[in-house]
Scaffold this active site. Structure first.
Site, mmCIF file in Angstrom:
data_model
loop_
_atom_site.group_PDB
_atom_site.id
_atom_site.type_symbol
_atom_site.label_atom_id
_atom_site.label_comp_id
_atom_site.label_asym_id
_atom_site.label_seq_id
_atom_site.Cartn_x
_atom_site.Cartn_y
_atom_site.Cartn_z
ATOM 1 N N LYS A 1 0.801 -1.264 0.103
ATOM 2 C CA LYS A 1 0.054 -0.068 -0.066
ATOM 3 C C LYS A 1 0.896 1.309 -0.065
ATOM 4 C CE LYS A 1 -2.373 -0.700 4.059
ATOM 5 N NZ LYS A 1 -1.915 -2.089 4.176
ATOM 6 N N ARG B 1 -9.318 0.984 8.816
ATOM 7 C CA ARG B 1 -8.909 -0.152 9.286
ATOM 8 C C ARG B 1 -9.842 -1.160 10.052
ATOM 9 N NH1 ARG B 1 -3.042 0.550 8.940
ATOM 10 N NH2 ARG B 1 -1.544 -1.312 8.699
ATOM 11 N N ARG C 1 11.802 -6.267 4.978
ATOM 12 C CA ARG C 1 11.612 -4.840 4.797
ATOM 13 C C ARG C 1 12.604 -4.039 5.693
ATOM 14 N NH1 ARG C 1 5.870 -2.241 4.845
ATOM 15 N NH2 ARG C 1 5.785 -2.794 7.406
ATOM 16 N N ARG D 1 11.623 -1.662 11.246
ATOM 17 C CA ARG D 1 10.422 -1.504 11.954
ATOM 18 C C ARG D 1 10.268 -2.389 13.153
ATOM 19 N NH1 ARG D 1 5.453 0.318 8.094
ATOM 20 N NH2 ARG D 1 4.559 -0.675 9.793
ATOM 21 N N ARG E 1 -0.051 -8.839 13.300
ATOM 22 C CA ARG E 1 -0.818 -7.809 12.500
ATOM 23 C C ARG E 1 -1.532 -8.608 11.350
ATOM 24 N NH1 ARG E 1 4.376 -5.077 10.428
ATOM 25 N NH2 ARG E 1 3.020 -3.568 9.103
#
Ligand code: AMP
Length: 218
Positions: A13, A87, A126, A155, A166
């Protein structure tokens, strides 16, 4: 154009929202990015959000809604791309009511469809540039050599335990938002796998389709 980009964490996204905002001159509104900035600046909202974000939980609706409301209302109802919002069903309902009040509507709600295994592979590799927010992937898109290593970080919510959380939260709380939009003429799901330019091309095709009725009405 007013676009909602929807999909699980790691669906791309952020990358696609960035491209859309650059190429269509839209404001990129990422509630995750706004929250991370608030956390870094240690604002009251940032302090309230920190433990939720780092554990991979959703930040309570009232906090996120204040942030999203400010960011969207700021826009004079011009073009925007929402990345990571809404969300929850409550957020989706708020957005609908807000747009109605402004006599505005969404051009498209685009779901990025990516299988779980690929999400885990993407998120665990990532890395993020602390200053620009740009995402990299250790294999598919490594950070260029001329960037200081200290600026490239993982992160905390990309750690394996938080990734699992998540994905669980996405299924439990965010997937119902997809059902909320699914019956609407502006909703489309696109294959989110392949190169980012391939995915971008699919989104452009969707925008041509969903923007067409709006043009015809004018
Ligand atoms: P993202 O950068 O979109 O993956 O968001 C990172 C984290 O910020 C999420 O895992 C949540 O903890 C929080 N967050 C971002 N957007 C929302 C939202 N719309 N509602 C609740 N929490 C959010």
């Amino acid at each position: 154009m007013r676009i909602v980009l929807f999909g699980p964490p790691g669906a791309g996204k952020g990358t696609q929202a960035r491209l859309l905002s650059e190429r269509h001159d839209l404001r990129h509104i990422s509630t995750g990015e706004i929250l991370r900035e608030a956390m870094e600046n240690e604002t009251p909202v940032g302090r309230e959000a920190k433990s939720y974000v780092e554990d991979g939980e959703l930040v309570p609706d009232d906090v996120v809604r204040r942030l999203a409301e400010d960011a969207i209302a700021d826009e004079d109802m011009g073009g925007f791309v929402l990345d990571g919002y809404p969300r929850t069903l409550q957020q989706a309902e708020w957005l609908t009511a807000f747009l109605e009040k402004e006599d505005a509507s969404l051009t498209a709600v685009v779901n990025l469809d990516v299988p779980d295994e690929e999400i885990i592979a993407r998120l665990s590799k990532r890395r993020v540039h602390t200053e620009t927010g740009e995402n990299f992937h250790l294999e598919a898109k490594p950070p260029p050599d001329d960037i200081d290593d200290a600026l490239i970080v993982q992160r905390p919510d990309d750690q394996p335990e938080a990734i699992r959380k998540r994905l669980h939260v996405y299924r439990e709380e965010t997937a119902p938002v997809r059902a909320y939009y699914e019956g609407r003429a502006t909703y489309r799901s696109v294959d989110g796998t392949g190169s980012f330019e391939d995915v971008y091309g699919r989104i452009e095709t969707v925008l041509e389709e969903t923007a067409a009725p709006a043009r015809a009405e004018r």
